[in-house]
Design a protein around this motif. Structure first.
Motif, PDB file in Angstrom:
ATOM      1  N   GLY A 158      20.915  28.030  31.271  1.00 36.76           N
ATOM      2  CA  GLY A 158      19.913  29.002  30.873  1.00 36.76           C
ATOM      3  C   GLY A 158      18.494  28.473  30.950  1.00 36.76           C
ATOM      4  N   TRP A 164      19.124  37.369  32.908  1.00 37.41           N
ATOM      5  CA  TRP A 164      19.611  37.757  31.588  1.00 37.41           C
ATOM      6  C   TRP A 164      19.843  39.265  31.519  1.00 37.41           C
ATOM      7  N   ARG A 165      20.879  39.674  30.825  1.00 35.49           N
ATOM      8  CA  ARG A 165      21.048  41.060  30.398  1.00 35.49           C
ATOM      9  C   ARG A 165      21.301  41.022  28.901  1.00 35.49           C
ATOM     10  N   GLU A 166      20.303  41.562  28.167  1.00 36.01           N
ATOM     11  CA  GLU A 166      20.305  41.445  26.719  1.00 36.01           C
ATOM     12  C   GLU A 166      20.400  39.966  26.349  1.00 36.01           C
ATOM     13  N   ASN A 167      21.473  39.507  25.740  1.00 37.56           N
ATOM     14  CA  ASN A 167      21.570  38.097  25.343  1.00 37.56           C
ATOM     15  C   ASN A 167      22.585  37.327  26.176  1.00 37.56           C
ATOM     16  N   THR A 168      22.941  37.881  27.327  1.00 38.12           N
ATOM     17  CA  THR A 168      23.982  37.263  28.147  1.00 38.12           C
ATOM     18  C   THR A 168      23.439  36.932  29.526  1.00 38.12           C
ATOM     19  N   ILE A 169      23.747  35.735  30.013  1.00 34.04           N
ATOM     20  CA  ILE A 169      23.365  35.350  31.371  1.00 34.04           C
ATOM     21  C   ILE A 169      24.412  35.904  32.336  1.00 34.04           C
TER      22      ILE A 169
END
Length: 545
Positions: free
Chosen positions: A69, A92-97
């Motif tokens: 990250g 990133w999408r929201e809190n996810t890579i």
């Protein structure tokens, strides 16, 4: 919506940018590999997209960036002998890579120029240290005849300061009386007379005093003699047309000034070639560059298609009798897309195609009429003796088509189809389209328009990899060209690299027929004769079906 579906909407933007872009998904699969990335890394797009990133680029850090990250900015790395500067970021999408992306550019040329500049500074310093203390007056000029250095003794002997002549050409100093004719001046004159690759070929074969016949003024092309073609083992011959002019040209003119030669052709297009180390004529003006509407367009004076001397027919008869395939490579003007820029200018014509097609269509229709008249005159002399004719219309650039494939399909190719049908009504003739650049996106429509052959097959352009072209279109069109990359390998590679690429391209294109070997384009002055011979010998060793 997954990442792959989302990027579809952005694909045209990715393909248009100058920097390379590579993106991977969570499974480490390549999902974006734009044209710039393909060109910079010399990796076919079809080979990269869908593959594991580490199978495409072994030393990438995209996986580490995705897993940690952490962004990675302005990092220098080498891939396939190219120096690049790259920045990588996780997606990133929201809190996810969900992936990672790299944006990079090729800095090889910048580094080479920087090295050359440093080397020049060192050489200049050493040269100054050597000649500075000498009592003899010494002046140093570069290969172009520009004075770059003079020692103190020369300045004291002549009373001329360095500011008066450093940076000037020796010819200017001769005119001003600062010096007599020098060895430098004679070397410059010598170099200006031996600036074309064809002279290297004549020297290699030991041919002296061959009379040269110019066939294209702007490109400075000459006809290769039958003696040279026989030595090369060429099995195709082009007719040297003997035109009979139908009246005096309204536009044609030649002139020169102190620095340049100028040439205006029958279409009002002005070309300029520098006198000092000039190799070709560059576009310098056009007939309707200031035209604003249909009334201005009517001021254009159309050239009349030449007729041809019947005496020229015997040349093709002799070639046919000797077993050669025959071709006519001249056309009336350029193609339906590319003649307009030579009359209105590129910016004007391309804008007109989209915003004012009503100004373009009458011109294209008149051009079709004139081209048909030209071929009437051609077949009136050479009918029954022509295997291949050629039309030139550059649809491609290095990165894609010159205009959209849709515009080519709907506005340009219908006129080519009408012309091709007309030509083929004259006899059993195959038709070549000479179109530089990346034309893969337009190839299905090119084939549909009745073209049998594609030339020059610019394999270094985006999406023009030999494997892709042969697998997708090899059953529908002949490839005339593509034998060796004239943008990089032939001028800059080693003879062994030339041999390897020539053999590889021949193996791909020649499979199951449909291939006429030639280099991608005109062989220019910067090509070493050793590389040309390496290409030629490789072809000779592998040219049997």
């Amino acid at each position: 919506m997954n990442l792959e579906l989302e990027i579809c909407d952005w694909q045209e933007i990715f393909e248009s940018v100058h920097n390379g872009i590579i993106a991977i998904n969570r499974n480490k699969e390549v999902i974006i590999f734009n044209r710039a990335a393909s060109i910079i890394l010399n990796i076919p797009k079809v080979q990269a997209v869908g593959a594991q990133i580490e199978a495409v680029i072994s030393n990438t850090r995209l996986v580490q960036v995705m897993e940690t990250g952490l962004e990675d900015h302005n990092q220098r790395m080498e891939i396939n002998d190219r120096a690049i500067i790259s920045s990588r970021s996780p997606i990133w999408r929201e809190n996810t890579i969900i992936g990672a992306v790299a944006i990079f550019q090729d800095i090889s040329e910048f580094e080479a120029l920087s090295h050359q500049l440093d080397t020049f500074k060192v050489i200049n310093y050493r040269l100054d240290a050597i000649i500075g203390p000498l009592d003899d007056g010494i002046v140093v000029a570069d290969a172009k005849g520009i004075i770059i250095l003079a020692n103190d003794a020369y300045q004291q002997m002549t009373g001329i300061t360095t500011k008066e002549f450093v940076g000037k050409h020796v010819r200017d100093l001769l005119k001003q009386g600062y010096m007599n004719k020098s060895v430098t001046e004679m070397v410059v004159e010598r170099r200006s007379k031996a600036k074309y690759f064809y002279f290297k070929l004549l020297d290699y074969f030991g041919i002296k005093d061959e009379a040269l016949e110019m066939c294209h003024i702007p490109y400075q092309l000459v006809y290769a003699s039958d003696k040279v073609l026989d030595l090369l083992g060429c099995d195709v011959r082009a007719a040297r047309l003997k035109p009979i002019k139908q009246g005096e040209s309204y536009y044609a003119k030649k002139w020169e000034d102190e620095k340049s030669y100028f040439y205006r052709n029958d279409w009002g297009t002005v070309y300029r070639m520098p006198k000092l180390q000039g190799l070709y004529y560059d576009l310098a003006g056009c007939a309707l560059g200031d035209a604003e509407d249909e009334e201005d367009d009517k001021k254009f004076v159309w050239p009349t298609p030449d007729k041809f001397d019947m005496a020229g027919r015997k040349e093709l008869e002799d070639y046919r009798e000797a077993g050669f395939a025959t071709t006519i490579s001249e056309q009336f003007g350029n193609g339906f897309l590319q003649t307009g820029p030579l009359i209105w200018g590129f910016e004007n014509w391309l804008t007109m195609l989209l915003a004012e097609p009503e100004r373009c269509i009458p011109f294209i229709e008149k051009h079709l009429e004139k081209k048909m008249e030209f071929y009437d005159n051609i077949f009136g002399v050479y009918g029954g003796l022509i295997d291949v004719t050629s039309e030139a219309d550059d649809f491609g650039t290095q990165r894609g088509t010159f205009v959209s494939p849709k515009l080519i399909r709907e506005m340009i190719l219908p006129y080519h189809k009408k012309l091709n049908d007309y030509i083929k009504s004259k006899g059993d003739v195959k038709i070549t389209l000479h179109s530089c650049g990346s034309v893969t996106a337009a190839l299905p429509d090119i084939i549909e328009a009745g073209f049998d052959i594609l030339n020059p097959v610019q394999i270094a352009a985006a999406d023009m990899e030999p494997e892709l072209l042969k697998s997708r279109f090899g059953k529908d069109i002949v490839f005339w060209g593509g034998g060796i990359n004239t943008q990089s390998t032939l001028p800059n590679g080693t003879p062994e690299q030339v041999r390897e690429e020539t053999k590889r391209n021949m193996d791909i294109f020649a499979k199951d027929g449909g291939f006429v070997f030639s280099a991608v384009h005109n062989i220019q002055d910067d090509v070493p004769i050793e590389n040309f011979i390496a290409m030629w010998e490789t072809f000779q060793a592998n040219c049997n079906y």
